[in-house]
Design a protein around this motif. Structure first.
Motif, short mmCIF file in Angstrom:
data_model
loop_
_atom_site.label_atom_id
_atom_site.label_comp_id
_atom_site.label_asym_id
_atom_site.label_seq_id
_atom_site.Cartn_x
_atom_site.Cartn_y
_atom_site.Cartn_z
N LYS A 42 -19.23 54.35 -5.47
CA LYS A 42 -19.60 53.26 -5.97
C LYS A 42 -18.76 53.16 -7.69
N THR A 43 -19.18 54.05 -7.78
CA THR A 43 -18.26 53.11 -9.64
C THR A 43 -16.63 53.78 -10.05
N ARG A 44 -16.64 54.78 -8.59
CA ARG A 44 -15.42 55.26 -9.05
C ARG A 44 -14.84 56.58 -10.04
N TYR A 45 -16.33 56.88 -11.30
CA TYR A 45 -16.13 57.41 -11.88
C TYR A 45 -16.22 59.04 -11.68
N ARG A 46 -15.69 59.65 -12.70
CA ARG A 46 -15.82 61.00 -11.90
C ARG A 46 -16.52 62.24 -13.21
N LEU A 47 -17.94 62.50 -12.45
CA LEU A 47 -18.49 63.42 -13.25
C LEU A 47 -17.96 64.82 -13.95
N ASP A 48 -19.05 65.01 -14.69
CA ASP A 48 -17.68 66.43 -14.94
C ASP A 48 -18.31 67.81 -13.46
N ALA A 49 -19.96 67.47 -13.65
CA ALA A 49 -20.47 68.51 -11.99
C ALA A 49 -21.30 67.82 -11.40
N VAL A 50 -21.73 68.15 -10.08
CA VAL A 50 -22.83 67.23 -10.02
C VAL A 50 -23.68 68.49 -9.45
N VAL A 51 -24.94 68.88 -9.89
CA VAL A 51 -25.86 69.99 -8.44
C VAL A 51 -27.23 69.52 -8.01
N GLU A 52 -27.60 70.04 -7.30
CA GLU A 52 -28.14 69.44 -6.38
C GLU A 52 -29.96 70.48 -7.11
N VAL A 53 -30.93 70.26 -7.26
CA VAL A 53 -32.82 71.06 -7.48
C VAL A 53 -33.06 70.38 -7.03
N LYS A 90 -20.79 53.81 -18.70
CA LYS A 90 -20.45 54.49 -17.51
C LYS A 90 -22.31 55.89 -17.00
N ARG A 91 -22.51 55.68 -17.83
CA ARG A 91 -24.50 56.66 -17.59
C ARG A 91 -24.71 55.80 -16.85
N ARG A 92 -24.79 54.18 -17.00
CA ARG A 92 -25.40 53.30 -16.90
C ARG A 92 -24.85 53.26 -14.77
N GLN A 93 -23.94 52.99 -15.06
CA GLN A 93 -23.18 52.18 -14.30
C GLN A 93 -23.25 53.47 -12.92
N VAL A 94 -23.47 54.67 -13.32
CA VAL A 94 -22.80 55.40 -12.43
C VAL A 94 -24.89 55.93 -11.38
N SER A 95 -25.94 55.44 -13.12
CA SER A 95 -27.64 55.45 -12.28
C SER A 95 -27.59 54.32 -11.30
#
Length: 130
Positions: A42-53, A90-95
């Motif tokens: 949705k935001t088209r930002y890139r995150l350094d990494a994404v993990v499932e926990v 970035k943090r707020r929009q991704v969240s």
């Protein structure tokens, strides 16, 4: 025009830093499977990494998984150790828009652990709620 702007924003060249690579290696050493340079839908930002926990269901067991974004935030993300406006945005929009919690790893906190893999893993476990 809007679509061209969004495509230009999302197609920016990415480069992994040594800091980011070290964080990903620590996540992998914990048995996690981080995906790097993930483009948010949705935001088209890139995150350094994404993990499932594992997600705690409140009964002591776990129920499904939760997805957490990881940002290895270097010096350009801070002014006097306070996040810059663009970093907060970035943090707020991704969240809010992508529905993914973003966990920030400030560079000075990571540097405190030096080359001690156990301390890095302990730090990440606390950050990810493991």
């Amino acid at each position: 025009l809007e679509e061209r702007c969004r495509d230009a924003f999302a197609s920016q060249e990415t480069r992994s830093s040594a800091f980011q690579n070290d964080v990903v290696a620590a996540l992998e050493s914990m048995g996690l499977d981080p995906k790097e340079e993930v483009l948010m839908t949705k935001t088209r930002y890139r995150l350094d990494a994404v993990v499932e926990v594992p997600k705690d269901d409140g009964s002591g067991g776990s129920s499904a998984n939760k997805v957490i974004g990881i940002e290895a935030d270097g010096p350009s993300h801070f002014v006097d150790r306070q996040p810059t406006g663009s970093t907060l945005l970035k943090r707020r929009q991704v969240s809010r828009l992508d529905g993914i919690h973003v966990a920030s790893i400030p560079y000075w906190e990571w540097q405190e652990h030096g080359k001690d893999v156990d301390k890095k893993q302990q730090y990440l476990r606390a950050l990810l709620g493991l």
